[in-house]
Enzyme design. Structure first.
Site, PDB file in Angstrom:
ATOM      1  CE  LYS A 165       4.811   5.009   1.276  1.00  0.00           C
ATOM      2  NZ  LYS A 165       5.994   4.125   1.404  1.00  0.00           N
ATOM      3  N   PRO A 191       0.819  -1.206   0.000  1.00  0.00           N
ATOM      4  CG  PRO A 191      -0.742  -1.565   1.664  1.00  0.00           C
ATOM      5  CD  PRO A 191       0.601  -1.997   1.207  1.00  0.00           C
ATOM      6  CD  GLU A 192       4.514   2.332  -3.387  1.00  0.00           C
ATOM      7  OE1 GLU A 192       4.669   3.389  -4.013  1.00  0.00           O
ATOM      8  OE2 GLU A 192       5.116   1.282  -3.672  1.00  0.00           O
TER       9      GLU A 192
END
Length: 319
Positions: free
Chosen positions: A57, A2-3
């Site tokens: 993030k 997850p970015e």
DNA sequence: CTTACGGCCTGGGTGC
DNA sequence: TGCACCCAGGCCGTAA
């Protein structure tokens, strides 16, 4: 992983389900990745969710102001004030500022974190460690195979301390701000892209993809970039991140959005995890090298390596 | 102060 | 079938 685009996608999904809901109960499995789990449980039970937002993030699940004083048992709250400010559009105001900041749950998905909102009766996926039972029969669940994620309660006034040092959001930064920051640094551009204190939200995938698009080698230093190269990188970052958000992120391993669906941007990767494959621009083989301690994928033909001279610069100067 | 680097956390995938 | 090993992202300590 997850970015920014993945977290943005998850946030948008949660915005469709959480605002207005009340957290009935909080339960934990393993808590070694949670800061003060008891504080989360006691602080959020009985609270209504007002909104969900992204900060780099990080995800923030914000609560409405605690009704009245009683930190004890908020049983009274029959009048659950509807979330007034609806989801709103893209332009997010700085999450660290704001006059009144209510308690919020801060979440970082690490590498394998997932947030979903299934019915409470749904089977529990392996490695699910946090459950927020909601008042509509569903649960906000946090699943994280590696537990590299992080979760903590941010009380009133704590945001600045915890999030204040993070850099600019790449989608909000102007070209001028971007160029000023990168052009003043001697570190490798790959390291700068990954440094959350410079820009918040870029990770390995989007750093590599943006550098390829901008035709800049990851080992170049920020202060070696010519004005037009800085502009290219700025544009490449914007275009790449926006396209990735449009395609709901990259599912390279475990990533899924709040609906449990995979993203599609991995189908558009030009270099990431394409070592040995042909460059989409020139046909040369994509190479992989460790830069800034991270696997970096690039086309040595399109992205020219800097001159070797790694000499120690004469101290002082700068200014 | 800035930069580079090694190590640590965990567990799925891979190769033998 | 089992098992050692690699790797991922963020962070921290250390050294130059």
């Amino acid at each position: 992983m997850p970015e920014l685009p993945e977290v943005e996608t998850v946030v948008r999904g949660l915005q469709a389900h959480l605002p207005g809901r009340k957290i009935v109960e909080v339960r934990f499995g393993k808590t070694d990745f949670v800061i003060e789990p008891e504080a989360i449980a006691s602080g959020l039970a009985g609270r209504a969710i007002s909104g969900v937002r992204r900060f780099g993030k990080f995800l923030l699940v914000e609560c409405e102001a605690a009704d009245s004083a009683g930190p004890r048992d908020p049983a009274a709250g029959a009048a659950t004030k509807r979330a007034m400010g609806r989801a709103t559009k893209g332009a997010e105001e700085p999450a660290t500022k704001g006059a009144e900041e209510n308690d919020a749950l801060l979440i970082h998905l690490g590498m394998t974190g997932q947030l979903t909102v299934p019915p409470s009766s749904a089977p529990v996926a392996p490695h699910t460690h946090v459950f927020f039972a909601l008042d509509d029969g569903r649960e906000l669940r946090y699943t994280d195979i590696r537990r590299f994620g992080q979760m903590q309660l941010l009380r009133n006034g704590e945001r600045e301390r915890v999030l204040g040092a993070l850099g600019l959001d790449p989608l909000e930064a102007s070209e001028k701000e971007f160029s000023a920051r990168f052009g003043a640094r001697h570190a490798r551009v790959k390291a700068l892209l990954l440094d959350q204190h410079v820009l918040r939200g870029v990770g390995n995938i989007y750093a590599d993809e943006s550098l390829w698009r901008a035709r800049i080698h990851p080992m170049r230093t920020g202060d070696s970039l010519r004005p037009e190269e800085l502009r290219r990188l700025y544009r490449a970052l914007q275009v790449t991140l926006r396209e990735a958000i449009r395609l709901r992120g990259s599912s390279v391993s475990d990533y899924v959005d709040a609906e449990g669906a995979r993203g599609e941007f991995q189908l558009r990767h030009r270099v990431y995890q394409r070592e040995g494959k042909k460059c989409y621009r020139c046909g040369a083989a994509i190479r992989r090298a460790i830069v800034a301690g991270r696997s970096s994928h690039f086309c040595a033909q399109c992205q020219r390596a800097p001159r070797k001279q790694k000499q120690i610069r004469p101290g002082r100067s700068t200014r």
